[in-house]
Design an enzyme around this catalytic site. Structure first.
Site, PDB file in Angstrom:
ATOM      1  N   ASP A   1       0.960  -1.189  -0.199  1.00 30.99           N
ATOM      2  CA  ASP A   1       0.090   0.066  -0.091  1.00 30.99           C
ATOM      3  C   ASP A   1       0.904   1.120  -0.013  1.00 30.99           C
ATOM      4  OD1 ASP A   1      -1.224   2.269   0.640  1.00 30.99           O
ATOM      5  OD2 ASP A   1      -3.007   0.991   1.714  1.00 30.99           O
ATOM      6  N   HIS A   2       1.030   1.850  -1.008  1.00 34.29           N
ATOM      7  CA  HIS A   2       2.162   2.592  -1.233  1.00 34.29           C
ATOM      8  C   HIS A   2       1.998   3.929  -0.304  1.00 34.29           C
ATOM      9  CE1 HIS A   2      -0.218   4.814  -4.177  1.00 34.29           C
ATOM     10  NE2 HIS A   2       0.457   5.958  -3.993  1.00 34.29           N
TER      11      HIS A   2
ATOM     12  N   HIS B   1      -5.800   2.714   1.358  1.00 34.89           N
ATOM     13  CA  HIS B   1      -4.824   3.902   1.730  1.00 34.89           C
ATOM     14  C   HIS B   1      -5.466   4.775   3.001  1.00 34.89           C
ATOM     15  CE1 HIS B   1      -2.760   3.099  -2.014  1.00 34.89           C
ATOM     16  NE2 HIS B   1      -3.567   3.875  -2.616  1.00 34.89           N
TER      17      HIS B   1
HETATM   18  C1  BG6 Z   1      -3.634   4.793  -6.403  1.00 39.26           C
HETATM   19  C2  BG6 Z   1      -4.955   4.665  -6.951  1.00 39.26           C
HETATM   20  O1  BG6 Z   1      -3.535   3.588  -5.565  1.00 39.26           O
HETATM   21  O2  BG6 Z   1      -3.449   5.823  -5.591  1.00 39.26           O
HETATM   22  C3  BG6 Z   1      -5.236   5.662  -7.977  1.00 39.26           C
HETATM   23  O3  BG6 Z   1      -5.343   3.507  -7.534  1.00 39.26           O
HETATM   24  C4  BG6 Z   1      -4.838   6.933  -7.186  1.00 39.26           C
HETATM   25  O4  BG6 Z   1      -6.642   5.873  -8.255  1.00 39.26           O
HETATM   26  C5  BG6 Z   1      -3.205   6.847  -6.676  1.00 39.26           C
HETATM   27  O5  BG6 Z   1      -4.816   8.242  -7.845  1.00 39.26           O
HETATM   28  C6  BG6 Z   1      -2.995   8.223  -5.672  1.00 39.26           C
HETATM   29  O6  BG6 Z   1      -1.701   8.077  -5.097  1.00 39.26           O
HETATM   30  P1  BG6 Z   1      -0.588   9.291  -5.003  1.00 39.26           P
HETATM   31  O7  BG6 Z   1       0.423   8.629  -4.571  1.00 39.26           O
HETATM   32  O8  BG6 Z   1      -0.521   9.913  -6.316  1.00 39.26           O
HETATM   33  O9  BG6 Z   1      -1.438   9.929  -3.943  1.00 39.26           O
END
Ligand code: BG6
Length: 492
Positions: free
Chosen positions: A184-185, A247
């Protein structure tokens, strides 16, 4: 997270190496780790793709993309060193022979090292292929060493609780839980990791971190972007599954968890599961009371005209998919009883801004007369992106001869300490190489998170919404304002 683990020679096998994630995030992350001297002494990246590309063609493609997406500048010297570690390999995901060939290739690498290196399988592919790949890996004994082999899986992990349970048991046929890195980045973002340091590395905040002192908590992840080229994926997903189930709930866990006894990954993950278990489940008949969904119509985002979601490529004209979701959660435990946790996320919102607001209770009695100033209750804001800071808002005397108060802020700015912070994927890939699971989701975390959103998911699937209900470039539907106002609160 862990500094005392060692890097061992590793072969990184990327399934879906010609895809979007690989070019934007994975290769730039490996490249930056390489420049920082954080890759293992011996490493190979085996890039798998369906197309019959030559090595040279693939490497040029990666280099061009690094120019756009790498945090650090590309120099010919660094590139020359890095590219020598990449091999492109044509591979068909559903053909057994491809895996047998891959097996041979990996053995060749092991011969070069003189030892069987670690293997890190990265599944940068659509969720439908996870079971196929995992079965083939098992059948061809590609991951036969439970101590050395790891698999990284991208979200979405399943599409509901049942499918996540099935996926977990399927993976368990080939991998031990300690070998599975569910990414989960958001957990790799500097500012999200900083929540732990902020809460448990200081003595002044934790005593105030409870229902006696905190009125409400808000978590917002607002995006300016729409669905870009991912229309068909997003149609099946929507904001609840795409963002809230993972997230936003993970951020909520960091804010609400009890202090862990140590920084051991099992301990931290246990405390997060406790939070997920304590989130009050929303009954089917209360979904409309606790959750709001939205879909953007046309509008203007950042001065640029934006199409309605239903006009985007790959989207049905009568799509029922939500591009915005807001939910009010309660946690049934001693620390948080009766404190609302509001979470919201949306695409094509007014601005890109992710932040957490901890709203403290107002003073029970004011020493100051009404005329001196309206006293704003204290507030702590943790900006996740694009701002990366922590702000404490409090009242102070306005300089001058009269005793007038005004709200002021004390700011800790991440950029002031370090202008160039690592990308989330750099942190997470390094942890996976080191074998540190802390920032990855365990099977029970994922299943519990699906359970939290289950009734909302079912109600939204079955019930047709009157979409669109917010303009692109706004803060979402009116109903989301009502969700917090009912309790006398406002979105910050
Ligand atoms: C991803 C979602 O996990 O996270 C995307 O699938 C979203 O829809 C993205 O745009 C948002 O990541 P960040 O790091 O750009 O906030």
């Amino acid at each position: 997270m862990t500094e005392n683990k060692a890097l061992h020679p590793t072969t990184i096998i990327i399934f879906g190496a010609t895809g979007d994630l690989a070019k934007r995030k994975l290769f730039p992350a490996f490249y930056n780790l390489y420049i920082d001297g954080r890759m293992p002494k011996g490493f190979n990246i085996v890039a798998l793709g369906r197309a019959d590309n030559t090595n040279e063609y693939f490497k040029n493609y990666i280099k061009e993309n690094l120019e756009h997406f790498s945090r650090k500048k590309i120099t010919s010297e660094d590139w020359a060193g890095f590219q020598a570690h990449i091999t492109y390999f044509q591979h068909q995901l559903d053909e057994e022979d491809s895996y047998k060939n891959l097996y041979q290739k990996l053995k060749d690498f092991d011969r070069v090292y003189g030892t069987r290196g670690n293997r890190l399988f990265y599944l940068s592919i659509g969720p439908n292929f996870v079971s196929t790949i995992s079965n083939h890996i098992k059948n061809t004994s590609l991951a036969s060493d439970a101590k050395k082999d790891r698999i990284i899986i991208e979200k979405p992990f399943g599409h509901d609780k049942q499918s996540a349970i099935e996926l977990n048991s399927l993976l368990a046929e080939t991998f031990e839980e300690e070998q599975i890195y569910r990414i989960d980045h958001y957990l790799g973002k500097e500012t999200v990791q900083n929540i732990l340091a902020f809460r448990f590395g200081n003595s002044i905040f934790e005593p105030l971190w409870d229902r006696k002192h905190i009125e409400s908590v808000q978590i917002t992840v607002a995006e300016e972007v729409g669905v870009e080229t991912r229309g068909s994926f997003y149609e099946q997903t929507g904001a609840l599954r795409d963002m809230i189930q993972n997230h936003l709930l993970q951020i909520l866990c960091m804010v609400a968890m009890e202090p862990p006894a140590s920084l051991e990954s099992g301990e931290i993950r246990d405390r997060k599961v406790d939070v997920l278990k304590s989130i009050r489940r929303i009954s089917e008949d209360q979904v409309d009371h606790y959750a709001v969904r939205g879909q953007y119509g046309k509008g203007v985002v950042n001065g640029v005209k934006a199409k309605a979601y239903r006009q985007e490529e790959g989207i049905a004209e009568d799509s029922n998919t939500e591009t915005f979701a807001a939910v009010k959660f309660y946690l049934d435990n001693e620390r948080w009883q009766d404190v609302p946790f509001y979470v919201r996320t949306g695409k094509k919102m007014k601005e890109k801004h992710s932040y957490i607001t901890v709203q403290f209770k107002p003073l029970p009695h004011s020493t100051f007369s009404e005329s001196s100033q309206h006293l704003s209750a204290n507030r702590l804001i943790i900006n996740i992106q694009p701002l990366m800071d922590i702000r404490l808002q409090f009242m102070a005397k306005k300089p001058g001869l009269s005793l007038v108060l005004k709200p002021v802020e004390m700011i800790f700015d991440n950029f002031a300490c370090q202008e160039d912070t690592p990308e989330a994927y750099e942190t997470l890939l390094l942890d996976a190489l080191l074998g540190d699971l802390t920032l990855f989701m365990r099977s029970d975390q994922v299943e519990e998170a699906w359970d939290v959103v289950k009734t909302i998911q079912e109600a939204w699937q079955d019930g047709k919404a009157s979409f669109p209900n917010y303009e692109a470039g706004s803060w979402g539907p009116e109903e989301s304002v009502a969700l917090v106002e009912r309790q006398g609160h406002n979105w910050v």
